[in-house]
Design an enzyme around this catalytic site. Sequence first.
Site, mmCIF file in Angstrom:
data_model
loop_
_atom_site.group_PDB
_atom_site.id
_atom_site.type_symbol
_atom_site.label_atom_id
_atom_site.label_comp_id
_atom_site.label_asym_id
_atom_site.label_seq_id
_atom_site.Cartn_x
_atom_site.Cartn_y
_atom_site.Cartn_z
ATOM 1 N N LYS A 292 53.392 54.920 29.715
ATOM 2 C CA LYS A 292 53.110 55.590 31.000
ATOM 3 C C LYS A 292 53.142 54.561 32.128
ATOM 4 O O LYS A 292 53.774 54.779 33.159
ATOM 5 C CB LYS A 292 51.726 56.239 30.946
ATOM 6 C CG LYS A 292 51.178 56.667 32.307
ATOM 7 C CD LYS A 292 49.840 57.364 32.217
ATOM 8 C CE LYS A 292 48.680 56.420 32.250
ATOM 9 N NZ LYS A 292 48.287 55.918 33.557
ATOM 10 N N ASN A 293 52.494 53.424 31.928
ATOM 11 C CA ASN A 293 52.317 52.459 33.022
ATOM 12 C C ASN A 293 53.542 51.596 33.281
ATOM 13 O O ASN A 293 53.539 50.782 34.201
ATOM 14 C CB ASN A 293 51.064 51.606 32.794
ATOM 15 C CG ASN A 293 49.802 52.440 32.953
ATOM 16 O OD1 ASN A 293 49.860 53.587 33.419
ATOM 17 N ND2 ASN A 293 48.678 51.899 32.547
ATOM 18 N N CYS B 177 38.572 56.769 42.374
ATOM 19 C CA CYS B 177 38.695 57.614 41.174
ATOM 20 C C CYS B 177 37.451 57.339 40.334
ATOM 21 O O CYS B 177 36.610 56.516 40.692
ATOM 22 C CB CYS B 177 39.989 57.312 40.428
ATOM 23 S SG CYS B 177 39.884 55.862 39.430
ATOM 24 N N ARG C 42 38.984 51.111 43.665
ATOM 25 C CA ARG C 42 40.416 50.834 43.496
ATOM 26 C C ARG C 42 41.168 50.774 44.833
ATOM 27 O O ARG C 42 42.065 51.558 45.104
ATOM 28 C CB ARG C 42 41.046 51.851 42.540
ATOM 29 C CG ARG C 42 40.372 51.808 41.174
ATOM 30 C CD ARG C 42 40.938 52.769 40.202
ATOM 31 N NE ARG C 42 42.242 52.331 39.727
ATOM 32 C CZ ARG C 42 42.973 53.058 38.871
ATOM 33 N NH1 ARG C 42 42.535 54.215 38.474
ATOM 34 N NH2 ARG C 42 44.160 52.623 38.482
ATOM 35 N N ASP D 138 42.152 48.947 29.494
ATOM 36 C CA ASP D 138 42.533 50.297 29.063
ATOM 37 C C ASP D 138 42.237 50.541 27.586
ATOM 38 O O ASP D 138 42.416 51.654 27.109
ATOM 39 C CB ASP D 138 44.023 50.554 29.321
ATOM 40 C CG ASP D 138 44.313 50.648 30.806
ATOM 41 O OD1 ASP D 138 45.491 50.633 31.189
ATOM 42 O OD2 ASP D 138 43.339 50.712 31.590
ATOM 43 N N ARG E 285 47.180 63.247 30.818
ATOM 44 C CA ARG E 285 47.825 62.316 31.771
ATOM 45 C C ARG E 285 48.481 61.159 31.034
ATOM 46 O O ARG E 285 49.424 60.562 31.520
ATOM 47 C CB ARG E 285 46.781 61.749 32.731
ATOM 48 C CG ARG E 285 46.060 62.804 33.537
ATOM 49 C CD ARG E 285 45.201 62.197 34.590
ATOM 50 N NE ARG E 285 46.009 61.342 35.464
ATOM 51 C CZ ARG E 285 45.535 60.867 36.608
ATOM 52 N NH1 ARG E 285 44.312 61.136 36.985
ATOM 53 N NH2 ARG E 285 46.284 60.103 37.371
HETATM 54 C C1 EPZ Z 1 46.892 49.520 36.593
HETATM 55 O O1 EPZ Z 1 46.093 50.078 37.613
HETATM 56 C C2 EPZ Z 1 47.005 50.593 35.524
HETATM 57 N N1 EPZ Z 1 47.673 51.780 36.075
HETATM 58 C C3 EPZ Z 1 45.613 50.948 35.008
HETATM 59 O O2 EPZ Z 1 45.772 51.877 33.936
HETATM 60 C C4 EPZ Z 1 44.978 49.687 34.443
HETATM 61 O O3 EPZ Z 1 43.661 49.978 34.032
HETATM 62 C C5 EPZ Z 1 44.939 48.609 35.547
HETATM 63 O O4 EPZ Z 1 46.270 48.361 36.036
HETATM 64 C C6 EPZ Z 1 44.392 47.279 35.032
HETATM 65 O O5 EPZ Z 1 45.160 46.840 33.962
HETATM 66 C C7 EPZ Z 1 49.020 51.745 36.221
HETATM 67 O O6 EPZ Z 1 49.671 50.768 35.920
HETATM 68 C C8 EPZ Z 1 49.646 52.985 36.781
HETATM 69 P P1 EPZ Z 1 44.829 46.827 39.412
HETATM 70 P P2 EPZ Z 1 46.004 49.333 39.036
HETATM 71 O O7 EPZ Z 1 45.442 46.890 40.766
HETATM 72 O O8 EPZ Z 1 47.255 48.612 39.314
HETATM 73 C C9 EPZ Z 1 41.283 45.586 42.272
HETATM 74 C C10 EPZ Z 1 45.312 53.813 32.726
HETATM 75 O O9 EPZ Z 1 44.301 54.129 32.100
HETATM 76 N N2 EPZ Z 1 42.271 45.693 43.359
HETATM 77 O O10 EPZ Z 1 45.390 45.870 38.417
HETATM 78 O O11 EPZ Z 1 45.509 50.346 40.025
HETATM 79 C C11 EPZ Z 1 40.986 46.922 41.612
HETATM 80 O O12 EPZ Z 1 39.971 47.612 42.314
HETATM 81 C C12 EPZ Z 1 45.186 53.186 34.091
HETATM 82 O O13 EPZ Z 1 46.482 53.916 32.293
HETATM 83 C C13 EPZ Z 1 41.857 45.404 44.667
HETATM 84 O O14 EPZ Z 1 40.713 45.076 44.908
HETATM 85 O O15 EPZ Z 1 44.869 48.274 38.771
HETATM 86 C C14 EPZ Z 1 40.546 46.520 40.234
HETATM 87 O O16 EPZ Z 1 39.186 46.182 40.275
HETATM 88 C C15 EPZ Z 1 43.740 53.154 34.557
HETATM 89 N N3 EPZ Z 1 42.767 45.499 45.678
HETATM 90 C C16 EPZ Z 1 41.375 45.263 39.941
HETATM 91 O O17 EPZ Z 1 41.843 44.805 41.222
HETATM 92 C C17 EPZ Z 1 44.075 45.869 45.449
HETATM 93 O O18 EPZ Z 1 44.871 45.928 46.413
HETATM 94 C C18 EPZ Z 1 42.592 45.505 39.066
HETATM 95 O O19 EPZ Z 1 43.254 46.614 39.585
HETATM 96 C C19 EPZ Z 1 44.467 46.160 44.124
HETATM 97 C C20 EPZ Z 1 43.558 46.059 43.105
#
Ligand code: EPZ
Length: 416
Positions: free
Chosen positions: A22-23, A116, A121, A304, A396
Amino acid sequence: MDKLVIEGGIPLQGEITISGAKNAALPILCASLLAETPLKLSAVAKLKDVGTTITLLEHMGVQTSRSEDRVVLDASHIHTQEAPYEMVKTMRASILVLGPLLARFGHARVSLPGGCAIGSRPVDLHIKGLQAMGAEIHIEHGYIEAHAIKLKGARYFMDMVTVTGTENLMMAACLADGTTVLENAAKEPEVVDLAECLIKMGARIEGAGTDIITIHGVERLHGCDHQVVCDRIEAGTYMVAAAMTGGCVKLNNARAELLDAVIEKLRDAGVTVESDATSITVKSNGKLKAVNIRTAPHPAFPTDMQAQMMALNTIADGVAKVTETIFENRFMHVQEMQRLGAQIEVEGNTAIVRGVPKLEGATVMATDLRASASLVLAALVASGETIIERIYHLDRGYENLEEKLTALGAKVKRTS
Ligand code: EPZ
């Protein structure tokens, strides 16, 4: 709303095939916006989030055709660069159209994704990175308004490792003027798969999979044929199911090298894990040892898989510490597991899990994708019947979940 009814206590036996990730599919679908000729994808799982992304792209003018696991996307006639709130609110990953739209069309109007269940996020790093490339961006009425005549290559250090942030900026940089260097980049396999697809589309990218990714901008990108990488989180989820139920399960289209941290922990728990280039086999006698978990960016233990390993710890022998360092609220599964008899105490971002001999079936509620998966795992070992409500969360991220579990001997049925 649909529910899952699961009869626990059956060791899973047999083999299933893991779907495309998915990701990886979500960013790669959005990458179609960068290409002037059709992008042809295979191994695209039939998931709700995939459907949502395709609907969003069609809203912009992408012509798509789907059959089985194949999707063709033609972005030669885009008529709007707007991602409306109604669509973005159902799926945060819609933010992944921002970089491609800005790079190819010089304009994007994307609704800010809300928070969410698992955390606020924010997308500040996506925005700052695009601004570093010369984009004019401001937020108004809940929308990101972005403009750039032509993005310029830049050096950008991401002060947090962000998966979709890295993907958005990597896609934007493909058509920028000059070279972009992304430092502290995410190293997840899905980032690597996106880079491999972009390179086949004509992009010039080095270092994907390391924490420094260099992108040399080119004039234009074309379509290509790409098979989406297998879903390591789906695979990890079924591996834990086999371990907890004391079964023997072979996962086809699974790559062990994408799951080193998870395999290490399963082996520490006393589970046998064998693999070849395209499959993973998990054997367990159901007697498990508690294992401490601390999530962190790839290649460390994936967030995850945190809820799934917590489920394993609820019935393992001993006490385990589960620490979640990525998201601030990713313990929504704890209360639901406690309803099944699990002994868990949460202290900040750490949960202390004391293994119990048996979980008891009950009615529980899914709250987010991976929490729902962990409740399915707990239900597979709980005595009696467990009913899991709000399983749209599961749809999802898990393709044909009931069919795959039933193929392994589980007693699972979906009711409305
Ligand atoms: C991706 O989400 C995945 N989703 C998530 O999978 C996964 O849990 C996550 O990466 C971490 O591995 C997809 O790839 C579609 P991040 P993402 O940006 O990119 C903070 C699932 O279950 N952050 O790596 O949204 C954020 O709040 C989903 O399949 C900022 O502060 O996660 C978090 O604490 C859930 N500012 C951390 O970084 C930003 O601009 C990591 O988030 C971006 C992120």
